[in-house]
Write an enzyme that holds these catalytic residues in place. Structure first.
Site, PDB file in Angstrom:
ATOM      1  N   TYR A  50       0.855  -1.178   0.000  1.00 27.04           N
ATOM      2  CA  TYR A  50       0.000   0.000   0.000  1.00 27.04           C
ATOM      3  C   TYR A  50       0.895   1.234   0.000  1.00 27.04           C
ATOM      4  O   TYR A  50       2.069   1.181   0.393  1.00 27.04           O
ATOM      5  CB  TYR A  50      -1.018   0.020   1.121  1.00 27.04           C
ATOM      6  N   THR A  51       0.342   2.363  -0.467  1.00 34.54           N
ATOM      7  CA  THR A  51       1.152   3.574  -0.591  1.00 34.54           C
ATOM      8  C   THR A  51       1.405   4.251   0.749  1.00 34.54           C
ATOM      9  O   THR A  51       2.372   4.994   0.893  1.00 34.54           O
ATOM     10  CB  THR A  51       0.474   4.580  -1.535  1.00 34.54           C
ATOM     11  N   GLU A 114       1.785  -1.220  -6.353  1.00 34.45           N
ATOM     12  CA  GLU A 114       1.443  -0.255  -5.303  1.00 34.45           C
ATOM     13  C   GLU A 114      -0.055   0.026  -5.370  1.00 34.45           C
ATOM     14  O   GLU A 114      -0.579   0.389  -6.422  1.00 34.45           O
ATOM     15  CB  GLU A 114       2.209   1.059  -5.492  1.00 34.45           C
TER      16      GLU A 114
END
Length: 271
Positions: A50-51, A114
Site C-alpha cells: 500500500y502507498t 502499489e
C-alpha cells in the site's frame, strides 16, 4: 512496451489490464539469478504494497520522482484505474532490504504493485486499525495480479505482502487486505485460518525447543529468520507479518494455537 519503427507512439503497457504507461525513472536492470550465467532473471515473485499516503496523486508523484528513489511496476487507484510505471523486464525499486527464502534481491526477483491506500490509522488508540480497501480497487488488483502470474508463471505461494519479506520494517498491505478474495480468484496461497481458541501459546521473550520449531516452520515457508530458539524482536515481527497475511483476525505477534495450526496447514498445502 513497444512502438512501430519511425513513430512516436505511446508505449503500450505490458499488462492489458493497465490503461496506460506513466513512466517512472526509478528502475534498473534485473540482476542475474545465481548460476544464471549472466542472463537477467525472470521475476518469480509478485509483491503487493500500500502507498501509506492519504493522497493518491501525491503517492504517484513520489513513485515517479527521481529524487525519491522508489517506484513500482504498477499503481492501482482507489477507483480501479491502473497505470504502469516501470517495464516488467526492469527492476523497480519497491522492496528495499528484504528476504524471502534464499532470495536476497527481492527487487530483481519480483514485480511490484502499489495500491493507493492511506495505510494504518495514526491514532494511538487504534495503532493496528486500518480502513477497508474499496471493492472496485480490489477487483482491479485481482485482474492485474491474475494477468501477471499467468504470463510469468508465478507460483501461488510467491504472491506476497511487503510485510512478508520485510517484517521488521513494513506492515503493508495490511490485515485489511482481502487475501482470501484473491485466492478465490486464483491468485496467491491460502488456507482457511484455524479458529481462535485457548491453549498453549508462545510469546516474546521465551526460549527453547518449541520456539526453535516455530522459527523452523516460519523459515521453511519463506520468512527470513535465524533459528536460535529465542522469541526475540525478529521472530515477533515475522509472526505479526504471518498473521497480517494469513490469520488477520488477531495481529498481536503471539504464536497461539490458531497461528501455528494455520502455518502448519499452509506448509502442508504449498504447491
Amino acid at each position: 512496451m513497444t512502438s512501430s519503427p519511425g513513430t512516436m507512439a505511446r508505449p503500450t503497457p505490458d499488462s492489458p489490464v493497465a490503461s496506460k504507461v506513466f513512466p517512472s525513472p526509478n528502475h534498473g536492470a534485473r540482476a542475474a539469478k545465481a548460476g544464471g550465467e549472466g542472463a537477467a532473471r525472470r521475476p518469480d515473485i509478485l509483491l503487493l504494497h500500500y502507498t501509506d499516503m492519504s493522497d493518491s496523486g501525491q503517492a504517484l508523484n513520489r513513485l515517479c520522482d527521481a529524487t525519491s528513489e522508489v517506484s513500482a511496476h504498477y499503481f492501482v487507484f482507489e477507483n480501479g484505474h491502473i497505470l504502469q510505471l516501470v517495464p516488467e523486464a526492469r527492476r523497480a525499486w519497491h522492496a528495499g532490504a528484504a528476504v524471502w527464502g534464499e532470495e536476497r534481491d527481492i527487487n530483481s526477483a519480483s514485480i511490484g504493485i502499489e495500491i493507493a491506500h492511506p495505510g494504518h490509522y495514526r491514532e494511538p488508540a487504534q495503532p493496528e486499525a486500518m480502513p477497508p480497501y474499496p471493492p472496485t480497487q480490489i477487483e482491479a488488483v485481482i485482474a492485474l495480479a491474475r494477468d501477471i502470474v499467468a504470463r510469468w508463471g508465478i507460483r501461488a505461494d510467491r504472491v506476497l505482502a511487503h510485510s512478508d519479506v520485510a517484517p521488521l520494517r513494513k506492515r503493508d498491505p495490511g490485515e485489511a487486505f482481502p487475501w482470501q478474495e484473491l485466492a478465490k480468484a486464483g491468485v496467491g496461497h491460502w488456507v482457511p485460518p484455524a479458529p481462535l481458541r485457548g491453549g498453549r501459546f508462545l510469546s516474546p521473550g521465551e526460549r527453547g525447543q518449541p520456539v526453535e520449531a516455530l522459527q523452523a516452520m516460519l523459515a521453511l515457508y519463506g520468512y527470513g529468520l535465524d533459528i536460535d530458539g529465542h522469541y526475540g524482536i525478529a521472530t515477533e515481527a515475522a509472526v505479526r507479518a504471518f498473521q497480517r497475511h494469513f490469520r488477520p483476525e488477531r495481529v498481536d505477534g503471539i504464536a497461539d494455537a490458531s497461528t501455528i495450526t494455520t502455518l502448519r496447514d499452509l506448509i502442508a498445502a504449498r504447491p
